[in-house]
Design an enzyme around this catalytic site. Structure first.
Site, PDB file in Angstrom:
ATOM      1  N   ARG A  48     -10.163   7.034   4.727  1.00 28.25           N
ATOM      2  CA  ARG A  48      -9.273   5.953   4.416  1.00 28.25           C
ATOM      3  C   ARG A  48      -9.281   6.340   2.761  1.00 28.25           C
ATOM      4  NH1 ARG A  48     -13.517   1.510   5.909  1.00 28.25           N
ATOM      5  NH2 ARG A  48     -12.336   0.253   4.417  1.00 28.25           N
TER       6      ARG A  48
ATOM      7  N   ARG B  50       0.808  -1.294  -0.082  1.00 24.50           N
ATOM      8  CA  ARG B  50       0.096  -0.022   0.070  1.00 24.50           C
ATOM      9  C   ARG B  50       0.757   1.246  -0.052  1.00 24.50           C
ATOM     10  NH1 ARG B  50      -4.995  -2.118   2.234  1.00 24.50           N
ATOM     11  NH2 ARG B  50      -6.339  -0.687   3.254  1.00 24.50           N
TER      12      ARG B  50
ATOM     13  N   ARG C  39     -17.758  -3.295  10.340  1.00 27.13           N
ATOM     14  CA  ARG C  39     -16.705  -3.010  10.560  1.00 27.13           C
ATOM     15  C   ARG C  39     -16.358  -1.422  11.112  1.00 27.13           C
ATOM     16  NH1 ARG C  39     -12.713  -4.334   5.713  1.00 27.13           N
ATOM     17  NH2 ARG C  39     -11.930  -2.236   6.164  1.00 27.13           N
TER      18      ARG C  39
ATOM     19  N   ARG D  57     -21.687  -2.829   4.217  1.00 22.25           N
ATOM     20  CA  ARG D  57     -20.822  -4.052   4.385  1.00 22.25           C
ATOM     21  C   ARG D  57     -21.005  -4.609   5.508  1.00 22.25           C
ATOM     22  NH1 ARG D  57     -14.857  -3.915   3.141  1.00 22.25           N
ATOM     23  NH2 ARG D  57     -14.936  -2.104   4.350  1.00 22.25           N
TER      24      ARG D  57
HETATM   25  P1  AP5 Z   1     -14.963  -5.857  -0.163  1.00 23.64           P
HETATM   26  O1  AP5 Z   1     -14.782  -6.981  -1.008  1.00 23.64           O
HETATM   27  O2  AP5 Z   1     -14.981  -5.969   1.213  1.00 23.64           O
HETATM   28  O3  AP5 Z   1     -13.952  -4.280  -0.735  1.00 23.64           O
HETATM   29  P2  AP5 Z   1     -12.551  -4.244  -0.346  1.00 23.64           P
HETATM   30  O4  AP5 Z   1     -11.903  -3.550  -1.626  1.00 23.64           O
HETATM   31  O5  AP5 Z   1     -11.629  -5.567   0.180  1.00 23.64           O
HETATM   32  O6  AP5 Z   1     -12.549  -3.045   0.774  1.00 23.64           O
HETATM   33  P3  AP5 Z   1     -11.813  -2.752   2.049  1.00 23.64           P
HETATM   34  O7  AP5 Z   1     -12.714  -1.773   3.049  1.00 23.64           O
HETATM   35  O8  AP5 Z   1     -11.482  -4.091   2.922  1.00 23.64           O
HETATM   36  O9  AP5 Z   1     -10.571  -2.369   1.805  1.00 23.64           O
HETATM   37  P4  AP5 Z   1      -9.522  -1.430   2.630  1.00 23.64           P
HETATM   38  O10 AP5 Z   1      -8.439  -1.612   1.656  1.00 23.64           O
HETATM   39  O11 AP5 Z   1      -9.920  -0.037   3.124  1.00 23.64           O
HETATM   40  O12 AP5 Z   1      -9.411  -2.141   3.791  1.00 23.64           O
HETATM   41  P5  AP5 Z   1      -8.396  -3.250   4.460  1.00 23.64           P
HETATM   42  O13 AP5 Z   1      -9.388  -4.267   5.461  1.00 23.64           O
HETATM   43  O14 AP5 Z   1      -7.670  -3.645   3.623  1.00 23.64           O
HETATM   44  O15 AP5 Z   1     -16.276  -5.014  -0.674  1.00 23.64           O
HETATM   45  C1  AP5 Z   1     -16.882  -4.084  -0.121  1.00 23.64           C
HETATM   46  C2  AP5 Z   1     -18.537  -3.969   0.033  1.00 23.64           C
HETATM   47  O16 AP5 Z   1     -19.128  -4.134  -1.189  1.00 23.64           O
HETATM   48  C3  AP5 Z   1     -18.967  -5.541   0.663  1.00 23.64           C
HETATM   49  O17 AP5 Z   1     -20.009  -5.296   1.381  1.00 23.64           O
HETATM   50  C4  AP5 Z   1     -19.065  -6.246  -0.819  1.00 23.64           C
HETATM   51  O18 AP5 Z   1     -20.218  -7.197  -0.601  1.00 23.64           O
HETATM   52  C5  AP5 Z   1     -19.509  -5.161  -1.639  1.00 23.64           C
HETATM   53  N1  AP5 Z   1     -19.210  -5.459  -3.036  1.00 23.64           N
HETATM   54  C6  AP5 Z   1     -18.005  -6.026  -3.483  1.00 23.64           C
HETATM   55  N2  AP5 Z   1     -17.921  -6.078  -4.787  1.00 23.64           N
HETATM   56  C7  AP5 Z   1     -19.066  -5.544  -5.365  1.00 23.64           C
HETATM   57  C8  AP5 Z   1     -19.849  -5.353  -6.483  1.00 23.64           C
HETATM   58  N3  AP5 Z   1     -19.104  -5.852  -7.752  1.00 23.64           N
HETATM   59  N4  AP5 Z   1     -21.093  -4.830  -6.664  1.00 23.64           N
HETATM   60  C9  AP5 Z   1     -21.813  -4.577  -5.474  1.00 23.64           C
HETATM   61  N5  AP5 Z   1     -21.215  -4.756  -4.376  1.00 23.64           N
HETATM   62  C10 AP5 Z   1     -19.940  -5.215  -4.160  1.00 23.64           C
HETATM   63  O19 AP5 Z   1      -7.581  -2.325   5.505  1.00 23.64           O
HETATM   64  C11 AP5 Z   1      -8.167  -1.885   6.741  1.00 23.64           C
HETATM   65  C12 AP5 Z   1      -6.976  -1.098   7.431  1.00 23.64           C
HETATM   66  O20 AP5 Z   1      -5.965  -1.839   7.859  1.00 23.64           O
HETATM   67  C13 AP5 Z   1      -6.391   0.178   6.796  1.00 23.64           C
HETATM   68  O21 AP5 Z   1      -7.207   1.309   7.180  1.00 23.64           O
HETATM   69  C14 AP5 Z   1      -5.126   0.365   7.489  1.00 23.64           C
HETATM   70  O22 AP5 Z   1      -5.419   0.903   8.892  1.00 23.64           O
HETATM   71  C15 AP5 Z   1      -4.789  -1.108   7.783  1.00 23.64           C
HETATM   72  N6  AP5 Z   1      -4.059  -1.641   6.549  1.00 23.64           N
HETATM   73  C16 AP5 Z   1      -4.528  -2.765   5.651  1.00 23.64           C
HETATM   74  N7  AP5 Z   1      -3.390  -3.132   5.111  1.00 23.64           N
HETATM   75  C17 AP5 Z   1      -2.363  -2.293   5.243  1.00 23.64           C
HETATM   76  C18 AP5 Z   1      -1.132  -2.165   4.805  1.00 23.64           C
HETATM   77  N8  AP5 Z   1      -0.537  -2.737   3.479  1.00 23.64           N
HETATM   78  N9  AP5 Z   1      -0.359  -0.996   5.093  1.00 23.64           N
HETATM   79  C19 AP5 Z   1      -0.731  -0.313   6.284  1.00 23.64           C
HETATM   80  N10 AP5 Z   1      -1.670  -0.559   6.739  1.00 23.64           N
HETATM   81  C20 AP5 Z   1      -2.912  -1.559   6.258  1.00 23.64           C
HETATM   82 MG    MG Z   2     -11.062  -6.091   1.990  1.00 24.52          MG
END
Ligand code: AP5
Ligand code: MG
Length: 216
Positions: free
Chosen positions: A173, A90, A162, A129
């Site tokens: 975010r 990221r 969440r 979600r």
């Molecule tokens: P979903 O598939 O859950 O989307 P996503 O892209 O995975 O969204 P996230 O919110 O998980 O991404 P993020 O990157 O912000 O969070 P992460 O957990 O990585 O889909 C979303 C919704 O839409 C669902 O309800 C689904 O059913 C629906 N949906 C999906 N596709 C659809 C479609 N085509 N049509 C209709 N509906 C649909 O990170 C969280 C936190 O962790 C960050 O903020 C940070 O604090 C930390 N973190 C994680 N990774 C790192 C890193 N590499 N470095 C530093 N901090 C990090």
């Molecule tokens: Mg995700």
């Protein structure tokens, strides 16, 4: 040789949804950095205590902590054939660290699907979600509701919203993504690895585009 696919895209675009499908179809481990952090927070581990405030605020966890966690995860036996990386790297420093660690595993990043959608779509998806408590299975109250309200179809555990899916944290975010993660789009485009996918369509259509483009 092992296969490594990195899913890139803004919060809520559908990375986790598509990563699960890719991982099941390609028989590769699914590594979600966000899920790993949330699991550590739930289990109140030392790592969980360190990262909780970052996730709550919608800020990125520091690179050194994140890189060490992913290195450890990638070295487990279920990653021998490779992995689908969802949410990592990221930052440019994380991308650099990933290349270096994959060399140790005799591999490299093979493709980077970049899923996009407009901000109003991201906010609607994140705010509706529902995530399963036991294994992080993903639902949406409107687009993909569980068959029985409040219960995961796959493992029967409770689903929850969440903490970081509140509208103001989602906006934060997205801002963090634009500032810190967007440079990776150019980085992987220049490397000829970027596979652009319109994430606006329904889940199965996004999957179809993703698989069609990965074949090429
Ligand atoms: P979903 O598939 O859950 O989307 P996503 O892209 O995975 O969204 P996230 O919110 O998980 O991404 P993020 O990157 O912000 O969070 P992460 O957990 O990585 O889909 C979303 C919704 O839409 C669902 O309800 C689904 O059913 C629906 N949906 C999906 N596709 C659809 C479609 N085509 N049509 C209709 N509906 C649909 O990170 C969280 C936190 O962790 C960050 O903020 C940070 O604090 C930390 N973190 C994680 N990774 C790192 C890193 N590499 N470095 C530093 N901090 C990090
Ligand atoms: Mg995700």
């Amino acid at each position: 040789m092992a296969t490594y696919i990195v899913l890139l895209g803004p919060p809520g675009v559908g990375k986790g949804t598509q990563a699960r499908i890719l991982s099941e179809t390609k028989k590769l481990a699914h590594i979600s950095s966000g899920d790993l952090f949330r699991e550590n927070i739930k289990n109140q581990t030392e790592l969980g205590k360190v990262v909780k405030s970052y996730l709550d605020k919608g800020e990125l966890v520091p690179d050194d902590v994140t890189i060490a966690m992913i290195r450890d995860r990638l070295s487990r036996p279920d990653c021998e054939a490779g992995a689908i990386l969802d949410g990592f790297p990221r930052t440019p420093a994380q991308a650099e660290a990933l290349e270096a660690m994959l060399k140790d595993f005799k591999g490299s990043v093979d493709a980077v699907p970049y899923i996009t959608a407009a901000e109003n779509v991201l906010i609607e998806r994140a705010s509706g979600r529902w995530t399963c408590k036991a294994n992080g299975h993903i639902y949406h109250e409107k687009f993909n509701p569980p068959k029985q309200a409040g219960i995961c179809d796959i493992d029967g555990s409770e689903v929850y919203q969440r903490e970081d899916d509140k509208a103001e944290t989602v906006s934060k975010r997205i801002h963090v993504y634009l500032e810190q993660t967007m440079p990776l789009v150019d980085h992987y485009r220049k490397a000829g690895k970027l596979v652009e996918v319109d994430g606006t369509l329904a889940v199965d259509q996004v999957t179809k585009t993703l698989f069609d483009k990965l074949k090429k």
